[in-house]
Write a protein that holds these residues in place. Structure first.
Motif: not given
Length: 265
Positions: A151-161, A196-205
């Motif tokens: 269902l998706a083309n690309a993904a990244r987990d939301i991390s330090g940045p 916007l600059t938080t590292y969530p425990g579970i988060g994805f783009i």
């Protein structure tokens, strides 16, 4: 996946640093559409107390995510404190971070049930320690489901940045730009500039041509999810909030990763 935890976090909160060495690598593996199965680590510190607490944090993380410790190494004869680690996983269909296409929808998914905190410059949103292993893994299964259903083309987990930094990394890897509506970003009761600059425990783009299907999958796994923008061909990342609009990154001449631009860029 492999990752390292910054020294100031290891020294200020070694227990959390150990736990995050597992969390960060698990999220990296899951973002590829893989199910994590094993973990290795190197603990470096001249302090036996720091090493002990890092090891306990790692143990807590392994229990939370149901991982096997494959190999560990302790490095006591050092002038610095660090924890470096790697996780491996198995995927039926790999979800890359390099395949976003111009015109994709950008979808953000995040667990908003947790608590905000900060350690120096690092802002975190803990949404895992208070949950059972089953609850955490079910939320992570959403990304694996997206990958397996293609269902998706690309993904990244939301991390330090943070959120915007992660979007920039996804765009740079895929050689695209983006238009992002900051008002549409799902968030807890935290100021937007902090979130916007938080590292969530579970988060994805993710980038996708099927945003409605992706939103349904994320929400069925109890994650807050919204379409927050779209990718573009111009390699510029623009952020908007109400009537305000500003250029965040020009990837034609800037690099999130610190990689020099080639003449072809």
């Amino acid at each position: 996946s492999c990752d390292g935890i910054v020294e100031d976090l290891v020294e200020s909160d070694p227990l959390l640093a150990g736990y995050y060495s597992v969390l960060a690598n698990v999220n990296d593996v899951v973002a590829k559409g893989a199910r994590p199965i094993g973990f290795i680590n190197i603990i470096s510190s001249g302090s036996s107390e720091v090493r002990r607490k890092v090891a306990q944090g790692i143990r807590n993380g392994l229990e939370k995510y149901g991982l096997k410790l494959l190999k560990g190494h302790t490095h006591p004869d050092t002038s610095y404190s660090a924890v470096d680690a790697a996780a491996i996983g198995v995927a039926r269909n790999v979800l890359p971070s390099t395949a976003a296409k111009a015109g994709d929808s950008l979808v953000m998914a995040v667990d908003l049930v947790g608590r905000f905190g900060s350690k120096g410059w690092l802002k975190t949103f803990d949404s895992t320690t208070m949950k059972s292993s089953r609850e955490v893994l079910d939320r992570l299964d959403s990304v694996i489901e997206l990958a397996e259903k293609k269902l998706a083309n690309a993904a990244r987990d939301i991390s330090g940045p943070g959120i915007t930094g992660t979007i920039a990394m996804l765009c740079e890897s895929s050689r695209v730009g983006a238009r992002v509506d900051l008002e549409s970003i799902p968030k807890p009761d935290v100021k937007l500039e902090d979130w916007l600059t938080t590292y969530p425990g579970i988060g994805f783009i993710i980038s996708t041509k099927q945003p409605a299907d992706c939103l349904h999958v994320f929400r069925s796994h109890k994650l807050a999810a919204e379409t927050i923008g779209e990718t573009t061909a111009d390699r510029e990342i623009w952020l908007s909030y109400g009537k305000h609009r500003a250029l965040f990154f020009d990837l034609k001449c800037e690099s999130v990763f610190g990689v020099a631009r080639s003449k072809r860029s």
